[in-house]
Write a protein that holds these residues in place. Sequence first.
Motif, PDB file in Angstrom:
ATOM      1  N   TYR A  37     -29.514 -37.605 -67.241  1.00 52.21           N
ATOM      2  CA  TYR A  37     -30.143 -36.714 -66.841  1.00 52.21           C
ATOM      3  C   TYR A  37     -29.491 -35.544 -67.246  1.00 52.21           C
ATOM      4  O   TYR A  37     -30.023 -34.488 -67.665  1.00 52.21           O
ATOM      5  CB  TYR A  37     -31.005 -36.848 -65.385  1.00 52.21           C
ATOM      6  CG  TYR A  37     -31.615 -35.696 -64.881  1.00 52.21           C
ATOM      7  CD1 TYR A  37     -31.146 -34.857 -63.844  1.00 52.21           C
ATOM      8  CD2 TYR A  37     -33.025 -35.391 -65.444  1.00 52.21           C
ATOM      9  CE1 TYR A  37     -32.018 -33.680 -63.691  1.00 52.21           C
ATOM     10  CE2 TYR A  37     -33.761 -34.379 -65.154  1.00 52.21           C
ATOM     11  CZ  TYR A  37     -33.262 -33.675 -63.990  1.00 52.21           C
ATOM     12  OH  TYR A  37     -34.095 -32.538 -63.510  1.00 52.21           O
ATOM     13  N   TYR A  41     -30.181 -32.051 -69.354  1.00 52.17           N
ATOM     14  CA  TYR A  41     -30.818 -30.721 -68.685  1.00 52.17           C
ATOM     15  C   TYR A  41     -30.045 -29.913 -68.900  1.00 52.17           C
ATOM     16  O   TYR A  41     -30.247 -28.540 -69.401  1.00 52.17           O
ATOM     17  CB  TYR A  41     -30.841 -31.019 -67.252  1.00 52.17           C
ATOM     18  CG  TYR A  41     -31.338 -29.904 -66.397  1.00 52.17           C
ATOM     19  CD1 TYR A  41     -30.496 -29.301 -65.327  1.00 52.17           C
ATOM     20  CD2 TYR A  41     -32.549 -29.613 -66.318  1.00 52.17           C
ATOM     21  CE1 TYR A  41     -30.790 -28.184 -64.896  1.00 52.17           C
ATOM     22  CE2 TYR A  41     -33.159 -28.476 -65.914  1.00 52.17           C
ATOM     23  CZ  TYR A  41     -32.357 -27.917 -64.851  1.00 52.17           C
ATOM     24  OH  TYR A  41     -32.609 -26.767 -64.070  1.00 52.17           O
ATOM     25  N   VAL A  45     -32.204 -27.324 -71.083  1.00 46.48           N
ATOM     26  CA  VAL A  45     -32.997 -26.642 -70.415  1.00 46.48           C
ATOM     27  C   VAL A  45     -32.218 -25.517 -69.667  1.00 46.48           C
ATOM     28  O   VAL A  45     -32.800 -24.509 -69.606  1.00 46.48           O
ATOM     29  CB  VAL A  45     -33.691 -27.609 -69.426  1.00 46.48           C
ATOM     30  CG1 VAL A  45     -34.672 -26.921 -68.404  1.00 46.48           C
ATOM     31  CG2 VAL A  45     -34.623 -28.693 -70.137  1.00 46.48           C
TER      32      VAL A  45
ATOM     33  N   PHE B  26     -42.778 -39.745 -62.773  1.00 42.49           N
ATOM     34  CA  PHE B  26     -42.434 -38.935 -63.866  1.00 42.49           C
ATOM     35  C   PHE B  26     -42.459 -37.455 -63.562  1.00 42.49           C
ATOM     36  O   PHE B  26     -41.542 -36.783 -63.988  1.00 42.49           O
ATOM     37  CB  PHE B  26     -42.952 -39.493 -65.048  1.00 42.49           C
ATOM     38  CG  PHE B  26     -42.641 -38.680 -66.260  1.00 42.49           C
ATOM     39  CD1 PHE B  26     -43.730 -38.054 -67.048  1.00 42.49           C
ATOM     40  CD2 PHE B  26     -41.336 -38.717 -66.854  1.00 42.49           C
ATOM     41  CE1 PHE B  26     -43.266 -37.454 -68.011  1.00 42.49           C
ATOM     42  CE2 PHE B  26     -40.898 -38.160 -67.915  1.00 42.49           C
ATOM     43  CZ  PHE B  26     -41.884 -37.372 -68.563  1.00 42.49           C
ATOM     44  N   LEU B  29     -39.749 -35.256 -62.590  1.00 40.42           N
ATOM     45  CA  LEU B  29     -38.596 -35.010 -63.452  1.00 40.42           C
ATOM     46  C   LEU B  29     -38.994 -33.662 -64.147  1.00 40.42           C
ATOM     47  O   LEU B  29     -37.972 -32.963 -64.400  1.00 40.42           O
ATOM     48  CB  LEU B  29     -38.557 -35.886 -64.564  1.00 40.42           C
ATOM     49  CG  LEU B  29     -37.766 -37.331 -64.552  1.00 40.42           C
ATOM     50  CD1 LEU B  29     -37.771 -38.060 -65.890  1.00 40.42           C
ATOM     51  CD2 LEU B  29     -36.408 -36.776 -64.287  1.00 40.42           C
ATOM     52  N   LEU B  30     -40.443 -33.169 -64.003  1.00 34.32           N
ATOM     53  CA  LEU B  30     -40.402 -31.895 -64.944  1.00 34.32           C
ATOM     54  C   LEU B  30     -40.455 -30.991 -64.175  1.00 34.32           C
ATOM     55  O   LEU B  30     -40.712 -29.674 -64.459  1.00 34.32           O
ATOM     56  CB  LEU B  30     -42.063 -32.077 -65.307  1.00 34.32           C
ATOM     57  CG  LEU B  30     -42.139 -33.295 -66.358  1.00 34.32           C
ATOM     58  CD1 LEU B  30     -43.588 -33.403 -66.788  1.00 34.32           C
ATOM     59  CD2 LEU B  30     -41.180 -33.082 -67.487  1.00 34.32           C
ATOM     60  N   PRO B  32     -37.474 -29.186 -62.082  1.00 34.07           N
ATOM     61  CA  PRO B  32     -36.247 -29.117 -61.389  1.00 34.07           C
ATOM     62  C   PRO B  32     -35.785 -28.002 -60.477  1.00 34.07           C
ATOM     63  O   PRO B  32     -36.636 -26.903 -60.298  1.00 34.07           O
ATOM     64  CB  PRO B  32     -35.273 -28.720 -62.889  1.00 34.07           C
ATOM     65  CG  PRO B  32     -36.163 -27.979 -63.850  1.00 34.07           C
ATOM     66  CD  PRO B  32     -37.771 -28.633 -63.620  1.00 34.07           C
ATOM     67  N   PHE B  42     -37.095 -22.051 -67.711  1.00 30.65           N
ATOM     68  CA  PHE B  42     -38.109 -23.045 -67.305  1.00 30.65           C
ATOM     69  C   PHE B  42     -38.172 -22.905 -65.800  1.00 30.65           C
ATOM     70  O   PHE B  42     -39.418 -22.994 -65.060  1.00 30.65           O
ATOM     71  CB  PHE B  42     -37.333 -24.445 -67.612  1.00 30.65           C
ATOM     72  CG  PHE B  42     -38.389 -25.599 -67.621  1.00 30.65           C
ATOM     73  CD1 PHE B  42     -38.056 -26.758 -67.060  1.00 30.65           C
ATOM     74  CD2 PHE B  42     -39.712 -25.788 -68.067  1.00 30.65           C
ATOM     75  CE1 PHE B  42     -38.889 -27.794 -66.854  1.00 30.65           C
ATOM     76  CE2 PHE B  42     -40.399 -26.675 -68.227  1.00 30.65           C
ATOM     77  CZ  PHE B  42     -40.061 -27.766 -67.451  1.00 30.65           C
ATOM     78  N   VAL B  43     -36.939 -22.909 -65.069  1.00 32.95           N
ATOM     79  CA  VAL B  43     -37.197 -22.875 -63.564  1.00 32.95           C
ATOM     80  C   VAL B  43     -37.786 -21.530 -63.194  1.00 32.95           C
ATOM     81  O   VAL B  43     -38.671 -21.523 -62.136  1.00 32.95           O
ATOM     82  CB  VAL B  43     -35.747 -23.076 -62.982  1.00 32.95           C
ATOM     83  CG1 VAL B  43     -35.798 -22.912 -61.547  1.00 32.95           C
ATOM     84  CG2 VAL B  43     -35.327 -24.561 -63.092  1.00 32.95           C
TER      85      VAL B  43
END
Lengths: 83, 226
Positions: A37, A41, A45, B26, B29-30, B32, B42-43
Amino acid sequence: AASEKKLLEVKLGELPSWILMRDFTPSGIAGAFQRGYYRYYNKYVNVKKGSIAGLSMVLAAYVFLNYCRSYKELKHERLRKYH
Amino acid sequence: MNENLFTSFITPVILGLPLVTLIVLFPSLLFPTSNRLVSNRFVTLQQWMLQLVSKQMMSIHNSKGQTWALMLMSLILFIGSTNLLGLLPHSFTPTTQLSMNLGMAIPLWAGAVITGFRNKTKASLAHFLPQGTPTPLIPMLVIIETISLFIQPMALAVRLTANITAGHLLIHLIGGATLALMSISTTTALITFTILILLTILEFAVAMIQAYVFTLLVSLYLHDNT
């Protein structure tokens, strides 16, 4: 020896002993998932200019896994004369 | 065709093991977490969205109601992300199962009502009788208000289930109709395809709106009781 080498450096003949060497305890498997993971990540990301690709690859994999899961029912819906 | 239509709503089980647990987990997971002040895009996006929603939703509550902020925000994130993930092809949407929606609605509603009864007993009981009712109507109105109170969790759960299930069914049906019509008459198939596009846009909106409505109503029940 075949111990502690990365997968790409293991010779083909040593593969069974390498696989048996891996840690298959629950904490070992959890560690493997965690490492996987964070590898994904941190590569896609957790970067300065992350793009939509980081999220879309995850969603594409999710769609693919769901397709594999429901293949058994889906194969009856193909356009064939004999099912 | 009847069996095919509802196979996408069967709880996924692989070799007898509940795969549905993984599917429910699931969405986590998206989302964080990040302890940094300036995190990745993203965050940052998710944090901005969460702040927007929490400000809009928790501003009406007093300090006692605002202790529920974490619960309500996780609720709207969970329902929203689960509904949106369900729009992907071949995926399973947990919120189509009444069992799960009841499991979300009943504890939250019961928590709000019991908080109200424990802390503000008189005011909570007073909710059963609206102000200014003529005296002969009082017994009937208390019965009606009790029924309307107890129907709240049922309505919450069934509303979410029915909306999402109906949307998925419509997409399946109209998609199937488009495919079947392509060999018969391409123009009709094109019209049906346009309907499918519009429906998909609607379903995206419905996915998010249903999450909002669910959370808003729970927050409203909370507001009445704190």
